[in-house]
Enzyme design. Structure first.
Site, PDB file in Angstrom:
ATOM      1  N   GLU A  23       5.741  -3.457   0.705  1.00  0.00           N
ATOM      2  CA  GLU A  23       5.825  -3.053  -0.699  1.00  0.00           C
ATOM      3  C   GLU A  23       4.984  -1.800  -0.821  1.00  0.00           C
ATOM      4  O   GLU A  23       3.763  -1.849  -0.738  1.00  0.00           O
ATOM      5  CB  GLU A  23       5.318  -4.178  -1.608  1.00  0.00           C
ATOM      6  CG  GLU A  23       5.784  -4.035  -3.054  1.00  0.00           C
ATOM      7  CD  GLU A  23       4.756  -3.389  -3.946  1.00  0.00           C
ATOM      8  OE1 GLU A  23       4.706  -2.136  -3.943  1.00  0.00           O
ATOM      9  OE2 GLU A  23       4.025  -4.104  -4.628  1.00  0.00           O
TER      10      GLU A  23
ATOM     11  N   GLY B   1       0.829  -1.196   0.000  1.00  0.00           N
ATOM     12  CA  GLY B   1       0.000   0.000   0.000  1.00  0.00           C
ATOM     13  C   GLY B   1       0.860   1.241   0.000  1.00  0.00           C
ATOM     14  O   GLY B   1       2.015   1.221  -0.447  1.00  0.00           O
ATOM     15  N   SER B   2       0.315   2.318   0.518  1.00  0.00           N
ATOM     16  CA  SER B   2       1.022   3.596   0.494  1.00  0.00           C
ATOM     17  C   SER B   2       2.179   3.609   1.480  1.00  0.00           C
ATOM     18  O   SER B   2       2.183   2.883   2.483  1.00  0.00           O
ATOM     19  CB  SER B   2       0.060   4.736   0.834  1.00  0.00           C
ATOM     20  OG  SER B   2      -0.284   4.698   2.215  1.00  0.00           O
ATOM     21  N   THR B   3       3.153   4.464   1.194  1.00  0.00           N
ATOM     22  CA  THR B   3       4.303   4.596   2.086  1.00  0.00           C
ATOM     23  C   THR B   3       3.873   5.114   3.459  1.00  0.00           C
ATOM     24  O   THR B   3       4.385   4.664   4.491  1.00  0.00           O
ATOM     25  CB  THR B   3       5.352   5.529   1.459  1.00  0.00           C
ATOM     26  OG1 THR B   3       5.805   4.940   0.228  1.00  0.00           O
ATOM     27  CG2 THR B   3       6.542   5.724   2.375  1.00  0.00           C
ATOM     28  N   ALA B   4       2.915   6.035   3.474  1.00  0.00           N
ATOM     29  CA  ALA B   4       2.458   6.593   4.753  1.00  0.00           C
ATOM     30  C   ALA B   4       1.839   5.517   5.636  1.00  0.00           C
ATOM     31  O   ALA B   4       2.158   5.414   6.831  1.00  0.00           O
ATOM     32  CB  ALA B   4       1.454   7.717   4.505  1.00  0.00           C
ATOM     33  N   THR B   5       0.982   4.686   5.067  1.00  0.00           N
ATOM     34  CA  THR B   5       0.359   3.617   5.846  1.00  0.00           C
ATOM     35  C   THR B   5       1.382   2.550   6.205  1.00  0.00           C
ATOM     36  O   THR B   5       1.365   1.997   7.314  1.00  0.00           O
ATOM     37  CB  THR B   5      -0.816   2.996   5.072  1.00  0.00           C
ATOM     38  OG1 THR B   5      -1.743   4.024   4.719  1.00  0.00           O
ATOM     39  CG2 THR B   5      -1.527   1.950   5.906  1.00  0.00           C
ATOM     40  N   GLY B   6       2.281   2.248   5.275  1.00  0.00           N
ATOM     41  CA  GLY B   6       3.335   1.273   5.551  1.00  0.00           C
ATOM     42  C   GLY B   6       4.193   1.674   6.729  1.00  0.00           C
ATOM     43  O   GLY B   6       4.610   0.827   7.533  1.00  0.00           O
TER      44      GLY B   6
ATOM     45  N   CYS C  51       1.775   0.489  -8.486  1.00  0.00           N
ATOM     46  CA  CYS C  51       2.807   1.015  -7.594  1.00  0.00           C
ATOM     47  C   CYS C  51       4.131   1.201  -8.328  1.00  0.00           C
ATOM     48  O   CYS C  51       4.917   2.090  -7.991  1.00  0.00           O
ATOM     49  CB  CYS C  51       2.979   0.101  -6.380  1.00  0.00           C
ATOM     50  SG  CYS C  51       3.094  -1.645  -6.792  1.00  0.00           S
TER      51      CYS C  51
END
Length: 501
Positions: free
Chosen positions: A260, A238-243, A294
């Site tokens: 990822e 998912g998104s970098t922020a959520t990761g 992505c």
């Protein structure tokens, strides 16, 4: 032709269960903006039940039912799942197209890949049996050493909406092949086919609790799953922020994660390319899956000597892409997944304009489509490296472009990003391609193409695109603990370190 979306519950311990709070989330078809069904909304209480079921599945019959069973035993289930998905391919593809807006032809290819991924990891499960007790050469004859590969335990799997069932399968198939039990939390924006995977698991008799599937919102279901003390590992796409949040939650318990995340991948076009071939790969690399990839090669770097001619050719290719309802024959670009994503993409385009960039083509809703979250394939030039469109992931059909004059400049521009998932280089000079490949700070490089992805090859990124590798033999290793076993082979001789009493 569209079909009815089945109404499902949460899948916990091999059974359909209503969420404890009984809440549901509407499913909106992005091509019509109409509600076509709903999905159950799990919360922390449901996560507790699912994790407990997964833990029981690991321990049932002292692990002999799953975790400690042979890889060959688990492979039978994976192959049965693959066969059932192949049997229902058209059904799954239609649900996918309705749920996330993916062109039907693309969705059908994804379902083929889903079945292929389960088949591949069935093979890997069987191969795992042969790798057990692999001997380690030691410098002392009085000891023997070997390695055991054992399932890491209960795993939390959080998957995205751009490849709803396929990216879930990238996690589920290797985790099950390794002998783990799992709790899957797909994106609330596209969960329908993941719930149908649960029905397939029920039909093939997968042991209860081996795979549990919870739909719901990220904060209410994904968050509690990521930080649950009885989950041994988390894999997230998912998104970098959520990761980053997932990683922080896992860090409190020193829990391993595979991430990822986002990307802003470059495609580098040198002066010796075939212009039409390069133009098609450039379009495909950014506009496949409605631009929601992505690894999308959304930063175009083209040699200054061919830039004008190449861009003219590329614009013609893009204007020829059929944008339509995903079920229409020949559709090659459908809607983005949701209203919020649609608004986000258009905001990126308007910001690029306000910062001084030029829209070469696209940039708005197609005139012939009055409903649905459609955005034309968009090419933006006159871009500086400080602009938002150059630096941030759009996740929509938007390509930004710059020129370069030398190989060194191309490398510098290509690496000018916080991300490092993928990159493409196109040139007839394969020595040059090899030099560029080595210099690119990414996890995957495509030479004279963009985006082909195979279950057998590793997938993952560098920098803020995450870490760890999915797919291939690396995928199953994600879900295995490595245990060293060392045995004293001497007979009755004492060790001799201490004086005998």
């Amino acid at each position: 032709m569209a079909i009815r979306v089945p109404s499902r519950q949460l899948f916990i311990d091999g059974e359909w269960r209503e969420p404890i709070k009984k809440n549901r989330i509407p499913i909106i078809n992005p091509s019509t903006e109409e509600i076509i069904g709903d999905i159950p909304a799990a919360t922390a209480e449901d996560v507790e039940l699912a994790v407990a079921a997964a833990r029981r599945a690991l321990k049932r019959n002292k692990g002999e039912d799953w975790a400690s069973a042979s890889g060959a035993h688990r492979a039978k289930y994976l192959r049965a799942i693959a066969a059932k998905i192949t049997e229902k391919k058209d059904y799954f593809a239609k649900l996918e197209a309705m749920d996330c807006g993916k062109p039907l032809d693309e969705a059908a290819r994804d379902i083929d890949d889903v079945a292929g991924c389960f088949e591949y990891y069935a093979d890997q499960a069987e191969a795992l049996d042969a790798k057990q007790k692999a001997p380690i050469a030691l410098p002392m004859d009085t000891f023997k050493c070997h390695v055991l590969k054992q399932p890491i335990g209960v795993v939390g799997l959080i998957s995205p909406w751009n490849y709803p069932l396929l990216m879930a399968t990238w996690k589920v198939a290797p985790a099950l092949a390794a002998g783990c039990s799992a709790v899957l939390k797909p994106s609330e924006l596209a969960s329908v086919t993941c719930l149908e995977l649960a029905e397939v698991c029920r039909e093939v008799g997968l042991p209860p609790g081996v795979l549990n599937i919870l739909t719901g919102l990220g904060p209410e279901a994904g968050g509690p799953l990521a930080c649950h003390p009885d989950v041994d590992k988390v894999a997230f796409t998912g998104s970098t922020a959520t990761g980053s949040k997932v990683m922080s939650s896992a860090a409190q318990l020193v829990k391993p994660v595979t991430l990822e995340l986002g990307g802003k991948s470059p495609i580098v076009i040198f002066e010796d390319v075939d212009l039409d071939k390069a133009a098609e790969w450039t379009a495909f690399g950014c506009f496949w899956t409605n631009g929601q990839i992505c690894s999308a090669t959304s930063r175009l770097l083209v040699h200054e000597s061919i830039a004008a001619e190449f861009l003219d050719r590329l614009v013609k290719w893009c204007k020829n892409i059929k944008i339509s309802d995903p079920f229409e024959e020949g559709c090659r670009l459908g809607p983005v997944v949701s209203k919020s994503q649609y608004e986000k993409v258009l905001k990126f385009i308007s910001t690029a304009k306000s910062e001084g960039a030029t829209i070469l083509c696209g940039g708005s809703r197609p005139e012939h489509l009055k409903k649905g979250y459609y955005v034309e394939p968009t090419i933006i030039s006159d871009v500086s490296t400080s602009m938002q469109i150059w630096r941030e992931e759009v996740f929509g059909p938007v390509l930004c472009q710059k020129t370069f004059g030398s190989e060194d400049e191309a490398i510098e521009l290509a690496n000018d990003t916080q991300y490092g998932l993928g990159a493409a280089v196109l040139s007839k000079d394969l020595d040059r391609c090899e030099r560029i490949t080595k210099a690119l700070e990414v996890g995957a490089v495509w030479v004279n193409c963009s985006q082909p992805c195979f279950t057998q090859a590793p997938w993952g990124g560098t920098k803020r695109s995450g870490f760890g590798r999915e797919l291939g033999e690396w995928g199953i290793e994600n879900y295995l603990n490595i245990k060293q076993v060392t045995r004293d082979t001497s007979t009755d001789e004492p060790w001799g370190w201490y004086k005998s009493p």
